[in-house]
Design a protein around this motif. Structure first.
Motif, PDB file in Angstrom:
ATOM      1  N   LEU A   3       3.741  12.759  -7.356  1.00 45.01           N
ATOM      2  CA  LEU A   3       3.156  13.542  -8.442  1.00 45.01           C
ATOM      3  C   LEU A   3       2.277  14.668  -7.912  1.00 45.01           C
ATOM      4  CD1 LEU A   3       2.257  10.755 -11.040  1.00 45.01           C
ATOM      5  CD2 LEU A   3       4.115  12.433 -11.140  1.00 45.01           C
ATOM      6  N   LEU A   4       1.600  14.429  -6.804  1.00 44.03           N
ATOM      7  CA  LEU A   4       0.812  15.490  -6.181  1.00 44.03           C
ATOM      8  C   LEU A   4       1.720  16.644  -5.755  1.00 44.03           C
ATOM      9  CD1 LEU A   4      -1.733  16.694  -4.888  1.00 44.03           C
ATOM     10  CD2 LEU A   4      -1.320  15.239  -2.892  1.00 44.03           C
ATOM     11  N   ILE A   5       2.853  16.322  -5.142  1.00 44.56           N
ATOM     12  CA  ILE A   5       3.803  17.358  -4.723  1.00 44.56           C
ATOM     13  C   ILE A   5       4.371  18.071  -5.949  1.00 44.56           C
ATOM     14  CG2 ILE A   5       6.027  17.740  -3.600  1.00 44.56           C
ATOM     15  CD1 ILE A   5       5.340  15.407  -1.729  1.00 44.56           C
ATOM     16  N   THR A  22      -5.478   4.212  -5.266  1.00 48.65           N
ATOM     17  CA  THR A  22      -4.377   3.371  -4.793  1.00 48.65           C
ATOM     18  C   THR A  22      -4.870   2.334  -3.791  1.00 48.65           C
ATOM     19  OG1 THR A  22      -3.836   4.946  -3.018  1.00 48.65           O
ATOM     20  CG2 THR A  22      -2.736   5.251  -5.132  1.00 48.65           C
ATOM     21  N   ALA A  23      -5.806   2.735  -2.927  1.00 39.28           N
ATOM     22  CA  ALA A  23      -6.374   1.783  -1.960  1.00 39.28           C
ATOM     23  C   ALA A  23      -7.191   0.716  -2.675  1.00 39.28           C
ATOM     24  CB  ALA A  23      -7.238   2.528  -0.947  1.00 39.28           C
ATOM     25  N   LEU A  24      -7.938   1.119  -3.716  1.00 37.49           N
ATOM     26  CA  LEU A  24      -8.728   0.153  -4.471  1.00 37.49           C
ATOM     27  C   LEU A  24      -7.832  -0.859  -5.175  1.00 37.49           C
ATOM     28  CD1 LEU A  24     -11.403  -0.858  -5.673  1.00 37.49           C
ATOM     29  CD2 LEU A  24     -11.126   0.849  -7.494  1.00 37.49           C
ATOM     30  N   ILE A  25      -6.765  -0.393  -5.783  1.00 38.04           N
ATOM     31  CA  ILE A  25      -5.839  -1.295  -6.478  1.00 38.04           C
ATOM     32  C   ILE A  25      -5.182  -2.252  -5.491  1.00 38.04           C
ATOM     33  CG2 ILE A  25      -3.608  -1.336  -7.670  1.00 38.04           C
ATOM     34  CD1 ILE A  25      -4.483   1.017  -9.283  1.00 38.04           C
ATOM     35  N   TRP A  26      -4.794  -1.741  -4.334  1.00 42.10           N
ATOM     36  CA  TRP A  26      -4.188  -2.607  -3.312  1.00 42.10           C
ATOM     37  C   TRP A  26      -5.168  -3.699  -2.884  1.00 42.10           C
ATOM     38  CZ3 TRP A  26      -5.608  -3.179   1.927  1.00 42.10           C
ATOM     39  CH2 TRP A  26      -4.690  -3.898   2.708  1.00 42.10           C
ATOM     40  N   TRP A  27      -6.439  -3.328  -2.647  1.00 44.59           N
ATOM     41  CA  TRP A  27      -7.439  -4.297  -2.227  1.00 44.59           C
ATOM     42  C   TRP A  27      -7.747  -5.297  -3.340  1.00 44.59           C
ATOM     43  CZ3 TRP A  27     -12.345  -5.468  -4.058  1.00 44.59           C
ATOM     44  CH2 TRP A  27     -13.091  -6.346  -3.252  1.00 44.59           C
ATOM     45  N   LEU A  28      -7.883  -4.803  -4.574  1.00 42.88           N
ATOM     46  CA  LEU A  28      -8.175  -5.694  -5.696  1.00 42.88           C
ATOM     47  C   LEU A  28      -7.046  -6.693  -5.928  1.00 42.88           C
ATOM     48  CD1 LEU A  28      -9.837  -3.471  -8.467  1.00 42.88           C
ATOM     49  CD2 LEU A  28     -10.817  -5.501  -7.364  1.00 42.88           C
ATOM     50  N   MET A  54       0.831  -1.205   0.000  1.00 45.69           N
ATOM     51  CA  MET A  54       0.000   0.000   0.000  1.00 45.69           C
ATOM     52  C   MET A  54       0.864   1.254   0.000  1.00 45.69           C
ATOM     53  SD  MET A  54      -3.027   1.274  -0.005  1.00 45.69           S
ATOM     54  CE  MET A  54      -3.890   2.762   0.446  1.00 45.69           C
ATOM     55  N   ILE A  55       1.909   1.254   0.828  1.00 48.24           N
ATOM     56  CA  ILE A  55       2.800   2.413   0.916  1.00 48.24           C
ATOM     57  C   ILE A  55       3.528   2.628  -0.398  1.00 48.24           C
ATOM     58  CG2 ILE A  55       4.826   3.347   2.091  1.00 48.24           C
ATOM     59  CD1 ILE A  55       3.920   1.941   4.610  1.00 48.24           C
ATOM     60  N   LEU A  56       3.968   1.519  -1.036  1.00 52.81           N
ATOM     61  CA  LEU A  56       4.659   1.643  -2.317  1.00 52.81           C
ATOM     62  C   LEU A  56       3.756   2.257  -3.383  1.00 52.81           C
ATOM     63  CD1 LEU A  56       6.668  -1.717  -2.556  1.00 52.81           C
ATOM     64  CD2 LEU A  56       7.576   0.591  -2.196  1.00 52.81           C
ATOM     65  N   LEU A  57       2.463   1.918  -3.365  1.00 50.96           N
ATOM     66  CA  LEU A  57       1.528   2.491  -4.325  1.00 50.96           C
ATOM     67  C   LEU A  57       1.319   3.981  -4.080  1.00 50.96           C
ATOM     68  CD1 LEU A  57      -1.244  -0.258  -4.569  1.00 50.96           C
ATOM     69  CD2 LEU A  57       0.510   0.280  -6.259  1.00 50.96           C
ATOM     70  N   LEU A  58       1.339   4.371  -2.813  1.00 51.51           N
ATOM     71  CA  LEU A  58       1.118   5.777  -2.493  1.00 51.51           C
ATOM     72  C   LEU A  58       2.304   6.660  -2.858  1.00 51.51           C
ATOM     73  CD1 LEU A  58      -0.682   5.611   0.971  1.00 51.51           C
ATOM     74  CD2 LEU A  58      -1.592   6.593  -1.145  1.00 51.51           C
ATOM     75  N   LEU A  59       3.500   6.100  -2.885  1.00 53.03           N
ATOM     76  CA  LEU A  59       4.693   6.908  -3.124  1.00 53.03           C
ATOM     77  C   LEU A  59       4.643   7.671  -4.455  1.00 53.03           C
ATOM     78  CD1 LEU A  59       7.610   4.728  -1.705  1.00 53.03           C
ATOM     79  CD2 LEU A  59       6.676   6.858  -0.790  1.00 53.03           C
ATOM     80  N   PRO A  60       4.405   6.999  -5.605  1.00 55.46           N
ATOM     81  CA  PRO A  60       4.348   7.775  -6.855  1.00 55.46           C
ATOM     82  C   PRO A  60       3.171   8.740  -6.904  1.00 55.46           C
ATOM     83  CG  PRO A  60       3.707   5.489  -7.239  1.00 55.46           C
ATOM     84  CD  PRO A  60       4.244   5.560  -5.859  1.00 55.46           C
TER      85      PRO A  60
END
Length: 252
Positions: free
Chosen positions: A11-13, A107-113, A1-7
């Motif tokens: 990009l938000l920053i 990102t949370a949806l992809i992690w759960w899926l 989950m953390i790895l998915l949030l990093l990019p």
């Protein structure tokens, strides 16, 4: 989950930085985004080829070796990945707060899926191909809700009043300026802004006279789905690429 949030957070920053800093970081951000998209799309393409070749050709066949995909496959997918990443970055410069929340929630949806598909496929799919197949199924399954929400959010955003106005007049009056000073990013951003303005103009004028309302409605919906599909496809592919590269790192 953390790895998915990093990019996603990176990009938000990046999109919120001042123009000078954002332009200075554009090339490395573009390179990393393209690399992540390439990793996922190349894995999917090789999985398709592997299934097809193993079904029909002998492993020792010359055709099996030639059709597995080498440099031509890599170059083609690198070209597609770099163009998708460029369009995604240009779009992210004009993303509203609601859409950013949607992208981060994705990102949370992809992690759960990924976890759900892994459990479902565990009893049916060979272990060596299960992660790649999971990611291949993950892309369309996660794109459907993201694209649907993207379209709904895009239709609710405030727009300039272009009813009964010609397209050229609308472009001349309402086409916003580019936020980027980098040549390539600025060009892609201008193309996106022109596409978005044309979409808004077509949607607002789709209820005009019977002679042109049908064509304008088709144009508007086509542009909306085209832009939405390209953007959401790039975003989901990028996140899927994180899983591909992390698995390679663990395997290495």
């Amino acid at each position: 989950m953390i790895l998915l949030l990093l990019p996603a957070i990176a990009l938000l920053i990046w999109s919120g930085l001042p123009d000078t800093a954002r332009d200075w970081l554009f090339l490395p951000v573009w390179a990393v985004s393209s690399w992540l998209i390439l990793a996922g799309s190349l894995e999917s393409a090789r999985l398709r080829r592997r299934v097809w070749l193993d079904q029909y050709l002998q492993p020792g066949s010359t055709w099996h070796r030639l059709l597995r995909g080498g440099w031509p496959l890599l170059v083609w997918h690198l070209l597609i990945a770099s163009m998708l990443a460029l369009f995604m970055l240009a779009r992210l410069l004009h993303v509203s707060g609601w859409l950013w929340l949607l992208l981060l929630a994705q990102t949370a949806l992809i992690w759960w899926l990924a976890r759900w598909l892994g459990r479902r496929l565990g009893a049916h799919v060979k272990t060596e191909v299960r992660p790649a197949l999971t990611r291949r199924l993950l892309v369309p399954l996660s794109m459907v809700p993201l694209l649907s929400c993207y379209v709904l959010v895009a239709l609710q955003l405030p727009q300039p009043d272009m009813v009964a106005m010609g397209w050229a007049e609308a472009v001349d009056r309402y086409l916003p300026g580019s936020h980027s000073g980098m040549g390539l990013l600025a060009l892609c951003e201008r193309v996106y802004l022109l596409l978005d303005l044309t979409l808004q103009w077509a949607m607002q004028n789709a209820l005009g006279s019977q002679d042109d309302s049908g064509a304008l409605a088709i144009l508007g919906w086509s542009l909306l789905l085209l832009a939405g599909t390209a953007f959401t496809w790039a975003w989901v592919r990028m996140l899927a690429g994180v899983g591909t590269l992390s698995e390679r790192g663990e395997g290495g």
